[in-house]
Scaffold this active site. Sequence first.
Site, PDB file in Angstrom:
ATOM      1  N   ASP A 203       0.725  -1.336   0.055  1.00 15.13           N
ATOM      2  CA  ASP A 203       0.090  -0.117   0.106  1.00 15.13           C
ATOM      3  C   ASP A 203       0.747   1.214   0.002  1.00 15.13           C
ATOM      4  OD1 ASP A 203      -2.496   1.301   0.217  1.00 15.13           O
ATOM      5  OD2 ASP A 203      -2.488   1.339   2.333  1.00 15.13           O
TER       6      ASP A 203
ATOM      7  N   HIS B 128       3.264   3.368  -9.109  1.00 12.89           N
ATOM      8  CA  HIS B 128       2.956   1.695  -9.150  1.00 12.89           C
ATOM      9  C   HIS B 128       4.170   1.323  -9.698  1.00 12.89           C
ATOM     10  CE1 HIS B 128      -1.167   2.215  -8.084  1.00 12.89           C
ATOM     11  NE2 HIS B 128      -1.529   2.886  -9.043  1.00 12.89           N
TER      12      HIS B 128
ATOM     13  N   LEU C  57      10.399 -21.182  -3.282  1.00 16.75           N
ATOM     14  CA  LEU C  57       9.275 -20.238  -3.164  1.00 16.75           C
ATOM     15  C   LEU C  57       8.206 -20.046  -3.960  1.00 16.75           C
ATOM     16  CD1 LEU C  57       8.769 -17.780  -0.829  1.00 16.75           C
ATOM     17  CD2 LEU C  57       9.721 -16.451  -2.490  1.00 16.75           C
TER      18      LEU C  57
END
Length: 253
Positions: free
Chosen positions: A33, A51, A141
């Site tokens: 965020d 972004h 992962l």
Amino acid sequence: MGLRDLVYRLYEHRLETKLSKDGVPRHVGVIIDGNRRWARAMGMRDVASGHRKGADKISELLGWCRESGVEVVTVWMLSNDNLNRPREELEPLLRIIEDVTQELVAEGWRISPVGALDLLPDRTANVLKNAKEASSHRPGLIVNVAVGYGGRREIADAVRSLLQEHASKGASIEDLVEVLDVEHIAEHLYTRGQPDPDLLIRTSGEQRLSGFMLWQSAHSEFYFHEAYWPDFRRVDFLRALRDYAARNRRYGS
């Protein structure tokens, strides 16, 4: 390297040496965020720059997680509510998500999209599906890319999938009611087969989940950090791990 950088490196090393592998979360969820607010704070008129900067940070995060022994990372890039943003902001954001997903595949990560892909434009949905197909065989992962994701929608989709499964077997609603428990729903979540998140991190100072992993976070530990996502550093991540390791997880007992 300046004095400040040196101090941070030393502090990072100190944190790292004090972390026990036994205290590392298996699954870390991250609400990335603050990208738009970071761009505005930097004097940028185009929030897409924020972004893009935030997208570049994701690869760093995954490296930190792998180094620490984390097994699953869920990165919330776009909620289903975000799909209501103005077209002039949403379309560049979707292109950035497509780009970063393809970049992560090229870097060797194992990608698993989580979200309502049917809500996304075909182009974006296809990029996510192709990323999963191209990387599903990879060990190590797991990177859950949460795009078009909402916790309430996930639970609704899980229940819908469960009902469809039982109907395909010729079972009635009454039959399902007799046997239904929480594990039946969990088996139909976007993250089915994965451990629930042990640690959820949110940047930008906001202290709420906003619908992120509502079902899976029943016993999660939360860590809220003031920095906007593009400014989140490795030392901040290590602090989150230290904080997590110091907590006594009782699971309601």
